[in-house]
Motif scaffolding. Sequence first.
Motif, PDB file in Angstrom:
ATOM      1  N   SER A 142       0.927  -1.290   0.089  1.00 38.36           N
ATOM      2  CA  SER A 142      -0.048   0.088   0.047  1.00 38.36           C
ATOM      3  C   SER A 142       0.770   1.209  -0.106  1.00 38.36           C
ATOM      4  CB  SER A 142      -1.059  -0.011   1.055  1.00 38.36           C
ATOM      5  OG  SER A 142      -0.168   0.197   2.238  1.00 38.36           O
ATOM      6  N   GLY A 143       0.376   2.393  -0.400  1.00 38.06           N
ATOM      7  CA  GLY A 143       1.103   3.498  -0.428  1.00 38.06           C
ATOM      8  C   GLY A 143       1.444   3.988   0.968  1.00 38.06           C
ATOM      9  N   ARG A 144       0.814   3.681   2.120  1.00 38.29           N
ATOM     10  CA  ARG A 144       1.212   3.815   3.579  1.00 38.29           C
ATOM     11  C   ARG A 144       2.504   2.898   3.775  1.00 38.29           C
ATOM     12  NH1 ARG A 144      -1.377   6.169   7.537  1.00 38.29           N
ATOM     13  NH2 ARG A 144      -3.518   5.437   6.634  1.00 38.29           N
ATOM     14  N   VAL A 145       2.613   1.721   3.288  1.00 36.87           N
ATOM     15  CA  VAL A 145       3.575   0.837   3.593  1.00 36.87           C
ATOM     16  C   VAL A 145       4.938   1.236   2.748  1.00 36.87           C
ATOM     17  CG1 VAL A 145       4.654  -1.624   3.071  1.00 36.87           C
ATOM     18  CG2 VAL A 145       2.275  -1.290   4.110  1.00 36.87           C
ATOM     19  N   LEU A 146       4.744   1.926   1.888  1.00 36.36           N
ATOM     20  CA  LEU A 146       5.784   2.424   0.809  1.00 36.36           C
ATOM     21  C   LEU A 146       6.330   3.640   1.595  1.00 36.36           C
ATOM     22  CD1 LEU A 146       4.491   2.064  -2.816  1.00 36.36           C
ATOM     23  CD2 LEU A 146       6.074   0.711  -1.531  1.00 36.36           C
ATOM     24  N   LEU A 147       5.405   4.441   2.157  1.00 35.75           N
ATOM     25  CA  LEU A 147       5.899   5.705   2.869  1.00 35.75           C
ATOM     26  C   LEU A 147       6.585   5.482   4.300  1.00 35.75           C
ATOM     27  CD1 LEU A 147       2.616   8.157   2.053  1.00 35.75           C
ATOM     28  CD2 LEU A 147       5.166   8.306   1.228  1.00 35.75           C
ATOM     29  N   GLN A 148       6.113   4.396   4.797  1.00 35.74           N
ATOM     30  CA  GLN A 148       6.841   3.668   6.011  1.00 35.74           C
ATOM     31  C   GLN A 148       8.255   3.276   5.813  1.00 35.74           C
ATOM     32  OE1 GLN A 148       3.753   1.299   7.561  1.00 35.74           O
ATOM     33  NE2 GLN A 148       2.848   2.825   8.744  1.00 35.74           N
ATOM     34  N   GLN A 149       8.255   2.784   4.667  1.00 40.28           N
ATOM     35  CA  GLN A 149       9.697   2.290   4.137  1.00 40.28           C
ATOM     36  C   GLN A 149      10.659   3.562   3.748  1.00 40.28           C
ATOM     37  OE1 GLN A 149       9.483  -0.397   0.810  1.00 40.28           O
ATOM     38  NE2 GLN A 149      11.595  -0.086   0.080  1.00 40.28           N
ATOM     39  N   MET A 150       9.999   4.567   3.325  1.00 42.37           N
ATOM     40  CA  MET A 150      10.784   5.778   3.107  1.00 42.37           C
ATOM     41  C   MET A 150      11.136   6.348   4.642  1.00 42.37           C
ATOM     42  SD  MET A 150      10.743   6.664  -0.150  1.00 42.37           S
ATOM     43  CE  MET A 150      11.393   8.312  -0.125  1.00 42.37           C
ATOM     44  N   VAL A 151      10.389   6.219   5.443  1.00 42.21           N
ATOM     45  CA  VAL A 151      10.541   6.728   6.949  1.00 42.21           C
ATOM     46  C   VAL A 151      11.716   5.968   7.229  1.00 42.21           C
ATOM     47  CG1 VAL A 151       9.833   6.754   9.211  1.00 42.21           C
ATOM     48  CG2 VAL A 151       8.251   7.434   7.468  1.00 42.21           C
ATOM     49  N   THR A 152      11.865   4.870   7.198  1.00 43.07           N
ATOM     50  CA  THR A 152      13.236   4.115   7.762  1.00 43.07           C
ATOM     51  C   THR A 152      14.207   4.278   6.967  1.00 43.07           C
ATOM     52  OG1 THR A 152      11.369   2.042   8.282  1.00 43.07           O
ATOM     53  CG2 THR A 152      13.875   1.544   7.829  1.00 43.07           C
ATOM     54  N   GLU A 153      14.232   4.185   5.192  1.00 44.77           N
ATOM     55  CA  GLU A 153      15.353   4.842   4.549  1.00 44.77           C
ATOM     56  C   GLU A 153      15.963   6.226   4.940  1.00 44.77           C
ATOM     57  OE1 GLU A 153      14.666   3.885   0.621  1.00 44.77           O
ATOM     58  OE2 GLU A 153      13.770   1.822   0.962  1.00 44.77           O
ATOM     59  N   LEU A 154      14.908   7.033   5.229  1.00 48.45           N
ATOM     60  CA  LEU A 154      15.564   8.577   5.448  1.00 48.45           C
ATOM     61  C   LEU A 154      15.797   8.539   7.053  1.00 48.45           C
ATOM     62  CD1 LEU A 154      12.553  10.306   3.678  1.00 48.45           C
ATOM     63  CD2 LEU A 154      14.984  10.087   2.959  1.00 48.45           C
TER      64      LEU A 154
END
Length: 186
Positions: A142-154
Motif C-alpha cells: 500500500s501507499g502507507r507501507v511504501l511511505l513507512q519504508q521511506m521513513v525507515t530509509e530516511l
Amino acid sequence: RDYFANHLSHTPLFAEMPREFLKYLEHERRPHSDDPPFMLELAHYEWVELALSLLDEKVDEKKIDTHGDLLEGIPVISPFAWSLSYRFPVHRIGPAFQPKEAGEIHTHLVAYRDANFDVRFIEINSVTAKLMQLIMRNNNKSGRVLLQQMVTELNHPQPSVVIQGGMEILSDLKKREVILGVCFKT
C-alpha cells in the motif's frame, strides 16, 4: 553533421530517427573536445518527449480504482510516466544556459503524457524520485507501507511528517495523471 556524414541509418522511419541518433551518441560517436558535457543527457531528454508522445500502451482501466485511497491501496503509476535522473539540469539548458560541469546533485524529473496527449515534465526532489521508484517496482504494498519504508530509509525522526508529505506528493501525482489510482482488490 557528424551523425549524417558518418552514420549508416538502420531505420527509414522518421519517428525512429531521434532514438537512432541517441544510440549513435551512446555507441558510435567518438567524443570531440568541443562537445558540451551534457550532450548525451540532453539528447535523451529530447528523445523522451517524442517517445512518450508516440508510446502505444494500453491501460486496463478495469484493474484500477481511480477514486481509491492512495494510502490504503496499491498505487498504480501510468505507463505514460517515466522517472528520469540526470547529472545536468537538462530541462533548463538553452542558448543562455550551457553548464560546463555537472551539478553536485542529480536533477530528477518525471516525464508523463496526460489524457490530452500532452507531454509534460515535473522537476522533483530525490525523495520524490525514490518514492516513484518504489511505486514503479511495487505490486503488493500500500501507499502507507511504501511511505513507512521511506521513513525507515530516511531515518526520519518524525514519521508523521514523511507520511503527510508523502500523501501530498501522491495526491499531486494523481492530479497530474502520473498516478492513475490504486489496484482494485481481487
